[in-house]
Design a protein around this motif. Structure first.
Motif, PDB file in Angstrom:
ATOM      1  N   GLN A 187       0.799  -1.224   0.000  1.00  0.00           N
ATOM      2  CA  GLN A 187       0.000   0.000   0.000  1.00  0.00           C
ATOM      3  C   GLN A 187       0.834   1.277   0.000  1.00  0.00           C
ATOM      4  OE1 GLN A 187      -2.852  -0.412   3.265  1.00  0.00           O
ATOM      5  NE2 GLN A 187      -3.189  -2.545   2.693  1.00  0.00           N
ATOM      6  N   VAL A 188       2.154   1.144   0.005  1.00  0.00           N
ATOM      7  CA  VAL A 188       2.995   2.338  -0.053  1.00  0.00           C
ATOM      8  C   VAL A 188       3.485   2.613  -1.472  1.00  0.00           C
ATOM      9  CG1 VAL A 188       3.708   2.150   2.349  1.00  0.00           C
ATOM     10  CG2 VAL A 188       5.095   1.068   0.576  1.00  0.00           C
ATOM     11  N   SER A 189       2.950   1.899  -2.438  1.00  0.00           N
ATOM     12  CA  SER A 189       3.347   2.090  -3.833  1.00  0.00           C
ATOM     13  C   SER A 189       3.069   3.527  -4.265  1.00  0.00           C
ATOM     14  CB  SER A 189       2.579   1.119  -4.734  1.00  0.00           C
ATOM     15  OG  SER A 189       2.869  -0.211  -4.399  1.00  0.00           O
ATOM     16  N   GLY A 190       3.923   4.017  -5.155  1.00  0.00           N
ATOM     17  CA  GLY A 190       3.762   5.363  -5.681  1.00  0.00           C
ATOM     18  C   GLY A 190       4.501   6.421  -4.895  1.00  0.00           C
ATOM     19  N   ARG A 191       5.080   6.041  -3.766  1.00  0.00           N
ATOM     20  CA  ARG A 191       5.872   6.963  -2.960  1.00  0.00           C
ATOM     21  C   ARG A 191       7.264   6.367  -2.779  1.00  0.00           C
ATOM     22  NH1 ARG A 191       1.811   6.988   1.911  1.00  0.00           N
ATOM     23  NH2 ARG A 191       1.214   5.010   0.927  1.00  0.00           N
ATOM     24  N   PRO A 192       8.297   7.187  -2.764  1.00  0.00           N
ATOM     25  CA  PRO A 192       9.654   6.640  -2.652  1.00  0.00           C
ATOM     26  C   PRO A 192       9.837   5.785  -1.399  1.00  0.00           C
ATOM     27  CG  PRO A 192       9.739   8.943  -3.296  1.00  0.00           C
ATOM     28  CD  PRO A 192       8.310   8.660  -2.936  1.00  0.00           C
ATOM     29  N   LEU A 193      10.431   4.604  -1.594  1.00  0.00           N
ATOM     30  CA  LEU A 193      10.713   3.674  -0.507  1.00  0.00           C
ATOM     31  C   LEU A 193      12.181   3.269  -0.578  1.00  0.00           C
ATOM     32  CD1 LEU A 193       9.925   1.567   1.750  1.00  0.00           C
ATOM     33  CD2 LEU A 193       9.482  -0.028  -0.138  1.00  0.00           C
ATOM     34  N   LEU A 194      12.854   3.308   0.566  1.00  0.00           N
ATOM     35  CA  LEU A 194      14.209   2.785   0.685  1.00  0.00           C
ATOM     36  C   LEU A 194      14.228   1.744   1.788  1.00  0.00           C
ATOM     37  CD1 LEU A 194      17.281   2.792   0.084  1.00  0.00           C
ATOM     38  CD2 LEU A 194      17.491   4.602   1.822  1.00  0.00           C
ATOM     39  N   ASP A 201      22.225  -9.407   9.851  1.00  0.00           N
ATOM     40  CA  ASP A 201      21.268  -9.077  10.910  1.00  0.00           C
ATOM     41  C   ASP A 201      20.792 -10.365  11.573  1.00  0.00           C
ATOM     42  OD1 ASP A 201      19.019  -8.290  12.444  1.00  0.00           O
ATOM     43  OD2 ASP A 201      18.634  -6.603  11.104  1.00  0.00           O
ATOM     44  N   GLU A 202      21.064 -10.494  12.873  1.00  0.00           N
ATOM     45  CA  GLU A 202      20.740 -11.711  13.608  1.00  0.00           C
ATOM     46  C   GLU A 202      19.363 -11.658  14.261  1.00  0.00           C
ATOM     47  OE1 GLU A 202      22.350  -8.840  16.602  1.00  0.00           O
ATOM     48  OE2 GLU A 202      22.527  -9.223  14.450  1.00  0.00           O
ATOM     49  N   ILE A 203      18.728 -10.484  14.280  1.00  0.00           N
ATOM     50  CA  ILE A 203      17.418 -10.295  14.909  1.00  0.00           C
ATOM     51  C   ILE A 203      16.309 -10.196  13.867  1.00  0.00           C
ATOM     52  CG2 ILE A 203      16.055  -8.788  16.417  1.00  0.00           C
ATOM     53  CD1 ILE A 203      18.274 -10.336  17.821  1.00  0.00           C
ATOM     54  N   VAL A 204      16.588  -9.499  12.794  1.00  0.00           N
ATOM     55  CA  VAL A 204      15.669  -9.415  11.657  1.00  0.00           C
ATOM     56  C   VAL A 204      16.423  -9.951  10.445  1.00  0.00           C
ATOM     57  CG1 VAL A 204      14.172  -7.943  10.259  1.00  0.00           C
ATOM     58  CG2 VAL A 204      14.608  -7.351  12.662  1.00  0.00           C
ATOM     59  N   PRO A 205      16.285 -11.244  10.154  1.00  0.00           N
ATOM     60  CA  PRO A 205      17.037 -11.810   9.030  1.00  0.00           C
ATOM     61  C   PRO A 205      16.826 -11.012   7.745  1.00  0.00           C
ATOM     62  CG  PRO A 205      16.011 -13.553  10.294  1.00  0.00           C
ATOM     63  CD  PRO A 205      15.478 -12.254  10.845  1.00  0.00           C
ATOM     64  N   CYS A 206      17.884 -10.922   6.958  1.00  0.00           N
ATOM     65  CA  CYS A 206      17.856 -10.089   5.754  1.00  0.00           C
ATOM     66  C   CYS A 206      16.753 -10.508   4.785  1.00  0.00           C
ATOM     67  CB  CYS A 206      19.223 -10.145   5.074  1.00  0.00           C
ATOM     68  SG  CYS A 206      19.493  -8.858   3.842  1.00  0.00           S
ATOM     69  N   ARG A 207      16.347 -11.780   4.833  1.00  0.00           N
ATOM     70  CA  ARG A 207      15.266 -12.219   3.941  1.00  0.00           C
ATOM     71  C   ARG A 207      13.965 -11.482   4.242  1.00  0.00           C
ATOM     72  NH1 ARG A 207      12.818 -15.520   7.526  1.00  0.00           N
ATOM     73  NH2 ARG A 207      14.179 -16.716   8.926  1.00  0.00           N
ATOM     74  N   GLN A 208      13.776 -11.016   5.489  1.00  0.00           N
ATOM     75  CA  GLN A 208      12.570 -10.234   5.774  1.00  0.00           C
ATOM     76  C   GLN A 208      12.575  -8.934   4.959  1.00  0.00           C
ATOM     77  OE1 GLN A 208      10.454  -9.711   9.307  1.00  0.00           O
ATOM     78  NE2 GLN A 208      11.529 -11.284  10.474  1.00  0.00           N
ATOM     79  N   ALA A 209      13.725  -8.294   4.885  1.00  0.00           N
ATOM     80  CA  ALA A 209      13.834  -7.078   4.083  1.00  0.00           C
ATOM     81  C   ALA A 209      13.561  -7.365   2.622  1.00  0.00           C
ATOM     82  CB  ALA A 209      15.218  -6.461   4.249  1.00  0.00           C
ATOM     83  N   ALA A 210      14.072  -8.505   2.121  1.00  0.00           N
ATOM     84  CA  ALA A 210      13.862  -8.860   0.716  1.00  0.00           C
ATOM     85  C   ALA A 210      12.388  -9.087   0.421  1.00  0.00           C
ATOM     86  CB  ALA A 210      14.677 -10.105   0.373  1.00  0.00           C
ATOM     87  N   VAL A 211      11.667  -9.670   1.368  1.00  0.00           N
ATOM     88  CA  VAL A 211      10.233  -9.902   1.170  1.00  0.00           C
ATOM     89  C   VAL A 211       9.475  -8.576   1.151  1.00  0.00           C
ATOM     90  CG1 VAL A 211       8.161 -10.937   2.157  1.00  0.00           C
ATOM     91  CG2 VAL A 211      10.292 -12.236   2.111  1.00  0.00           C
ATOM     92  N   ILE A 212       9.782  -7.683   2.085  1.00  0.00           N
ATOM     93  CA  ILE A 212       9.143  -6.361   2.077  1.00  0.00           C
ATOM     94  C   ILE A 212       9.397  -5.660   0.749  1.00  0.00           C
ATOM     95  CG2 ILE A 212       9.229  -4.034   3.059  1.00  0.00           C
ATOM     96  CD1 ILE A 212       9.751  -5.300   5.782  1.00  0.00           C
ATOM     97  N   PHE A 213      10.655  -5.682   0.331  1.00  0.00           N
ATOM     98  CA  PHE A 213      11.018  -5.010  -0.920  1.00  0.00           C
ATOM     99  C   PHE A 213      10.259  -5.619  -2.098  1.00  0.00           C
ATOM    100  CE2 PHE A 213      13.833  -4.304  -4.604  1.00  0.00           C
ATOM    101  CZ  PHE A 213      13.951  -2.926  -4.539  1.00  0.00           C
ATOM    102  N   GLY A 214      10.127  -6.946  -2.123  1.00  0.00           N
ATOM    103  CA  GLY A 214       9.421  -7.601  -3.215  1.00  0.00           C
ATOM    104  C   GLY A 214       7.947  -7.258  -3.246  1.00  0.00           C
ATOM    105  N   GLN A 215       7.348  -7.046  -2.075  1.00  0.00           N
ATOM    106  CA  GLN A 215       5.922  -6.733  -2.013  1.00  0.00           C
ATOM    107  C   GLN A 215       5.623  -5.295  -2.418  1.00  0.00           C
ATOM    108  OE1 GLN A 215       4.322  -9.991  -1.703  1.00  0.00           O
ATOM    109  NE2 GLN A 215       2.912  -8.674  -0.611  1.00  0.00           N
ATOM    110  N   PRO A 219       8.142   3.745  -6.764  1.00  0.00           N
ATOM    111  CA  PRO A 219       9.611   3.692  -6.831  1.00  0.00           C
ATOM    112  C   PRO A 219      10.207   3.137  -5.535  1.00  0.00           C
ATOM    113  CG  PRO A 219       8.897   5.915  -6.306  1.00  0.00           C
ATOM    114  CD  PRO A 219       7.644   5.116  -6.509  1.00  0.00           C
ATOM    115  N   LYS A 220      11.190   2.277  -5.674  1.00  0.00           N
ATOM    116  CA  LYS A 220      11.793   1.662  -4.499  1.00  0.00           C
ATOM    117  C   LYS A 220      13.252   1.357  -4.766  1.00  0.00           C
ATOM    118  CE  LYS A 220      10.303  -2.988  -5.929  1.00  0.00           C
ATOM    119  NZ  LYS A 220       9.515  -4.190  -5.554  1.00  0.00           N
ATOM    120  N   SER A 221      14.019   1.286  -3.702  1.00  0.00           N
ATOM    121  CA  SER A 221      15.420   0.883  -3.798  1.00  0.00           C
ATOM    122  C   SER A 221      15.798   0.185  -2.499  1.00  0.00           C
ATOM    123  CB  SER A 221      16.333   2.092  -4.056  1.00  0.00           C
ATOM    124  OG  SER A 221      16.133   3.103  -3.085  1.00  0.00           O
ATOM    125  N   MET A 222      16.888  -0.589  -2.563  1.00  0.00           N
ATOM    126  CA  MET A 222      17.300  -1.374  -1.412  1.00  0.00           C
ATOM    127  C   MET A 222      18.814  -1.337  -1.281  1.00  0.00           C
ATOM    128  SD  MET A 222      16.259  -5.312  -0.523  1.00  0.00           S
ATOM    129  CE  MET A 222      16.865  -6.146   0.945  1.00  0.00           C
TER     130      MET A 222
END
Length: 262
Positions: A187-194, A201-215, A219-222
């Motif tokens: 629902q944040v589409s259309g607004r810049p996301l980084l 990251d041992e508390i929030v595995p990096c795959r969580q970030a990849a899933v957020i980014f994929g969803q 415009p978005k960047s990682m």
């Protein structure tokens, strides 16, 4: 015109009113002239607005780009729904007292709150998620260990760590289920996301970030920071540089303002 004076290079201490009390805040005034943007910094669980001085340093550099930067303290150990409510109050304050356009910068659980607020508020201009989870159950299972299982079983827990004593009730975990943060990401589409995340990251595995980014939509960047852990004890400078570059590129001086909600 903003009600809060922004004519000093030093941060101004503020108290932001909410429905349940006041929040401590510090406002860094923008240097130079640009659009009416405020970057709101949301700290992580067990954190503080200063972030050990690193958040304060980044806020000063954000102000150097011409943005107002506001740091604030969530009520300690509050549930996600409470943080979402407090952040909404901070956003409203900034729109009326500092600058109409708002960008959210969230660290860890503060990023989860920022994601929920940005999804519901279409006038949020942009969003930066730093070491942010969408699966808070996984994150607290990793951070609390057996304490997580005891909370799930309905038992309050007290845990001592490097920050002092931590006492949580089972409702803290159950409150996570009120939010579908992956749906929020769409629902944040259309607004810049980084999305900024540490590779180790041992508390929030990096795959969580990849899933957020994929969803999320464009415009978005990682930016994945090699060797960085959850607290960015290594790679903080590189992560900060990614944030500053994203702000400068996504919100250039002279670009047309979006309509204000007020």
């Amino acid at each position: 015109m903003s009600s809060v004076a922004l004519n000093s290079g030093k941060p101004r201490e503020l108290m932001i009113p909410t429905a349940v009390g006041n929040l401590n805040a510090a406002l860094y005034p923008p240097e130079g002239s640009r659009r009416d943007y405020t970057v709101i910094f949301c700290h992580g669980f067990r954190g503080s607005k200063e972030g050990g001085g690193r958040a304060s340093s980044l806020a000063a550099r954000v102000a150097g780009l011409g943005f107002a930067a506001l740091l604030f303290d969530f009520t300690p150990l509050s549930m996600l729904s409470a943080q979402v409510g407090e952040l909404r109050a901070v956003v409203d304050y900034c729109r009326h007292e500092v600058g109409r356009q708002v960008i959210l910068f969230g660290r860890s659980m503060g990023g989860s709150a920022a994601l929920a607020v940005a999804a519901a508020d279409k006038f949020i201009g942009g969003l930066c998620l730093w070491a942010t989870p969408f699966d808070l159950h996984e994150t607290f299972r990793l951070s609390l260990g057996d304490g997580y299982n005891r909370l799930l079983d309905g038992e309050p827990v007290s845990i001592a760590d490097e920050f002092g004593e931590l006492r949580l009730s089972p409702s803290f975990l159950h409150d996570f289920d009120r939010f579908d943060l992956l749906a929020c990401a769409t629902q944040v589409s259309g607004r810049p996301l980084l999305v900024v995340h540490g590779e180790n990251d041992e508390i929030v595995p990096c795959r969580q970030a990849a899933v957020i980014f994929g969803q999320a939509g464009e415009p978005k960047s990682m930016a994945v920071i090699p060797g960085a852990d959850h607290r960015f004890l290594h790679g903080h400078g590189q992560a900060s540089a990614a944030v500053l570059a994203w702000l400068a590129a996504s919100f250039p001086v002279g670009a047309t303002d979006k309509p204000s909600c007020i």
